[in-house]
Design a protein around this motif. Structure first.
Motif, PDB file in Angstrom:
ATOM      1  N   UNK A  61       0.840  -1.205   0.000  1.00 21.32           N
ATOM      2  CA  UNK A  61       0.000   0.000   0.000  1.00 21.32           C
ATOM      3  C   UNK A  61       0.874   1.254   0.000  1.00 21.32           C
ATOM      4  N   UNK A  62       1.907   1.253   0.831  1.00 27.05           N
ATOM      5  CA  UNK A  62       2.792   2.419   0.925  1.00 27.05           C
ATOM      6  C   UNK A  62       3.610   2.601  -0.343  1.00 27.05           C
ATOM      7  N   UNK A  63       4.107   1.496  -0.897  1.00 30.11           N
ATOM      8  CA  UNK A  63       4.923   1.581  -2.111  1.00 30.11           C
ATOM      9  C   UNK A  63       4.129   2.155  -3.274  1.00 30.11           C
ATOM     10  N   UNK A 161      -9.512   6.722  13.584  1.00 32.02           N
ATOM     11  CA  UNK A 161      -8.571   7.494  14.401  1.00 32.02           C
ATOM     12  C   UNK A 161      -7.688   6.609  15.270  1.00 32.02           C
ATOM     13  N   UNK A 162      -8.216   5.472  15.715  1.00 36.12           N
ATOM     14  CA  UNK A 162      -7.450   4.616  16.626  1.00 36.12           C
ATOM     15  C   UNK A 162      -6.210   4.017  15.964  1.00 36.12           C
ATOM     16  N   UNK A 163      -6.146   4.067  14.641  1.00 41.88           N
ATOM     17  CA  UNK A 163      -5.003   3.485  13.928  1.00 41.88           C
ATOM     18  C   UNK A 163      -4.071   4.552  13.352  1.00 41.88           C
ATOM     19  N   UNK A 164      -4.293   5.800  13.738  1.00 35.05           N
ATOM     20  CA  UNK A 164      -3.511   6.895  13.150  1.00 35.05           C
ATOM     21  C   UNK A 164      -2.024   6.777  13.467  1.00 35.05           C
ATOM     22  N   UNK A 165      -1.676   6.510  14.726  1.00 37.67           N
ATOM     23  CA  UNK A 165      -0.260   6.446  15.104  1.00 37.67           C
ATOM     24  C   UNK A 165       0.444   5.291  14.398  1.00 37.67           C
ATOM     25  N   UNK A 166      -0.215   4.138  14.329  1.00 37.42           N
ATOM     26  CA  UNK A 166       0.363   3.005  13.610  1.00 37.42           C
ATOM     27  C   UNK A 166       0.559   3.354  12.143  1.00 37.42           C
ATOM     28  N   UNK A 167      -0.474   3.933  11.530  1.00 35.83           N
ATOM     29  CA  UNK A 167      -0.387   4.281  10.120  1.00 35.83           C
ATOM     30  C   UNK A 167       0.740   5.247   9.839  1.00 35.83           C
ATOM     31  N   UNK A 168       0.899   6.231  10.718  1.00 34.55           N
ATOM     32  CA  UNK A 168       1.951   7.226  10.521  1.00 34.55           C
ATOM     33  C   UNK A 168       3.338   6.600  10.654  1.00 34.55           C
ATOM     34  N   UNK A 169       3.525   5.725  11.655  1.00 34.99           N
ATOM     35  CA  UNK A 169       4.841   5.115  11.878  1.00 34.99           C
ATOM     36  C   UNK A 169       5.242   4.212  10.716  1.00 34.99           C
ATOM     37  N   UNK A 170       4.331   3.347  10.284  1.00 28.61           N
ATOM     38  CA  UNK A 170       4.669   2.434   9.188  1.00 28.61           C
ATOM     39  C   UNK A 170       4.769   3.176   7.857  1.00 28.61           C
ATOM     40  N   UNK A 171       3.924   4.181   7.654  1.00 30.47           N
ATOM     41  CA  UNK A 171       4.003   4.943   6.410  1.00 30.47           C
ATOM     42  C   UNK A 171       5.319   5.700   6.318  1.00 30.47           C
ATOM     43  N   UNK A 172       5.761   6.279   7.424  1.00 33.56           N
ATOM     44  CA  UNK A 172       7.016   7.024   7.411  1.00 33.56           C
ATOM     45  C   UNK A 172       8.186   6.115   7.052  1.00 33.56           C
ATOM     46  N   UNK A 173       8.187   4.905   7.618  1.00 31.55           N
ATOM     47  CA  UNK A 173       9.255   3.952   7.302  1.00 31.55           C
ATOM     48  C   UNK A 173       9.142   3.448   5.870  1.00 31.55           C
ATOM     49  N   UNK A 174       7.945   3.053   5.471  1.00 29.86           N
ATOM     50  CA  UNK A 174       7.761   2.373   4.190  1.00 29.86           C
ATOM     51  C   UNK A 174       7.760   3.313   2.990  1.00 29.86           C
ATOM     52  N   UNK A 175       7.636   4.610   3.231  1.00 29.09           N
ATOM     53  CA  UNK A 175       7.821   5.569   2.136  1.00 29.09           C
ATOM     54  C   UNK A 175       9.241   6.123   2.128  1.00 29.09           C
ATOM     55  N   UNK A 176      10.074   5.649   3.053  1.00 32.52           N
ATOM     56  CA  UNK A 176      11.482   6.016   3.063  1.00 32.52           C
ATOM     57  C   UNK A 176      11.817   7.289   3.793  1.00 32.52           C
ATOM     58  N   UNK A 177      10.875   7.853   4.538  1.00 26.49           N
ATOM     59  CA  UNK A 177      11.125   9.122   5.219  1.00 26.49           C
ATOM     60  C   UNK A 177      11.701   8.946   6.620  1.00 26.49           C
ATOM     61  N   UNK A 178      11.755   7.720   7.108  1.00 27.46           N
ATOM     62  CA  UNK A 178      12.413   7.427   8.389  1.00 27.46           C
ATOM     63  C   UNK A 178      13.408   6.302   8.145  1.00 27.46           C
ATOM     64  N   UNK A 179      14.681   6.613   8.224  1.00 33.14           N
ATOM     65  CA  UNK A 179      15.714   5.627   7.908  1.00 33.14           C
ATOM     66  C   UNK A 179      15.829   4.557   8.992  1.00 33.14           C
ATOM     67  N   UNK A 180      16.110   3.350   8.573  1.00 29.46           N
ATOM     68  CA  UNK A 180      16.365   2.197   9.458  1.00 29.46           C
ATOM     69  C   UNK A 180      15.381   2.133  10.623  1.00 29.46           C
TER      70      UNK A 180
END
Length: 280
Positions: A61-63, A161-180
């Motif tokens: 989904x993120x890719x 709304x209950x999944x916002x934090x999870x979505x943000x964390x995985x999206x940031x990693x999987x779109x490459x905006x948070x390294x390692x």
């Protein structure tokens, strides 16, 4: 004398028991069956966990958002939506509110989302969601519940709304905006990996990328957020593709070590994905 013998026997018995316990513990520590497989994304001091199949779906989904040139916020909204709708699993059933709902986003053929076969295709379903999202004015700055509801028209709009934090964390990693920032703890693969399958997966998820196959490894000349998006995608799909190591921008993820990302001995740019070799 008898007391001495009894003491010797007792000491030997204790030694045997201690040795047996040590051997059992050592075997258990090496046992692959004790490894709890999971994927974790880190955002600041917070960690968010998904099962391996959920993480693989999240990576696709993120890719696709990356392939379409959308901002990371789009992937955050999509992941929160899919988690609420299907628990990030490609399910082939609906519920009372939508008996014909199907797939990652529980899209309904009767509501014009496509055929049942189409909405069960994760690539089609993700693109269909983004097609709806980009038509929502200002989705980039909306609350996730508002943006998701504008696309989904759910009977329970606040549930996203209950999944916002999870979505943000995985999206940031999987779109490459948070390294390692994404790690999967996995058992070692039982079958050999296929570098061609890795290339096919990257092509499906991100579109065309020049990839070179050398032995058991796939090498891609990419940098920046694109490199980390592909590297984290590889980690998220390591279980199904028998990936054992990912190298990106001077960092290494090693499946066997199960300790996340570390500085690599080879600080070269680009991404290298290595799959398991056939067992002999």
């Amino acid at each position: 004398m008898r007391r001495f013998r009894r003491a010797i026997v007792a000491v030997l018995a204790l030694a045997l028991v201690a040795g047996a316990i040590y051997a059992i513990v050592a075997v258990l520590q090496r046992s692959e069956t004790l490894v709890t497989e999971r994927c974790v994304a880190v955002a600041g001091s917070d960690t968010h966990e998904l099962a391996t199949d959920q993480a693989a779906n999240a990576s696709l989904i993120s890719a696709i958002s990356v392939q379409r040139g959308l901002p990371p916020r789009a992937a955050s909204i999509a992941l929160a939506t899919a988690m609420q709708e299907s628990r990030l699993r490609n399910i082939n059933y609906g519920d009372e509110a939508g008996p014909d709902s199907r797939g990652l986003f529980q899209q309904r053929p009767s509501q014009g989302w496509g055929t049942e076969a189409q909405v069960m295709d994760p690539v089609y379903a993700s693109n269909a969601f983004y097609d709806g999202l980009v038509k929502v004015p200002g989705f980039e700055t909306m609350e996730i519940t508002q943006a998701a509801q504008a696309v989904q028209r759910s009977a329970f709009p606040r549930a996203y709304a209950q999944h916002e934090a999870m979505g943000r964390a995985f999206a940031s990693a999987l779109t490459g905006h948070s390294e390692s920032s994404l790690n999967c703890e996995l058992r070692m693969p039982e079958a050999a990996g296929d570098p061609a399958a890795v290339v096919d997966g990257i092509t499906t998820a991100f579109g065309g990328h020049a990839a070179t196959v050398q032995g058991r490894s796939v090498q891609l000349e990419v940098a920046g957020t694109q490199a980390w998006a592909i590297a984290h995608w590889a980690v998220a799909n390591a279980k199904s593709l028998s990936i054992t190591q990912v190298d990106a921008a001077g960092q290494t993820w090693n499946r066997e070590k199960r300790d996340g990302w570390h500085a690599s001995a080879d600080p070269s740019e680009g991404v290298t994905i290595t799959v398991s070799a056939p067992t002999t």
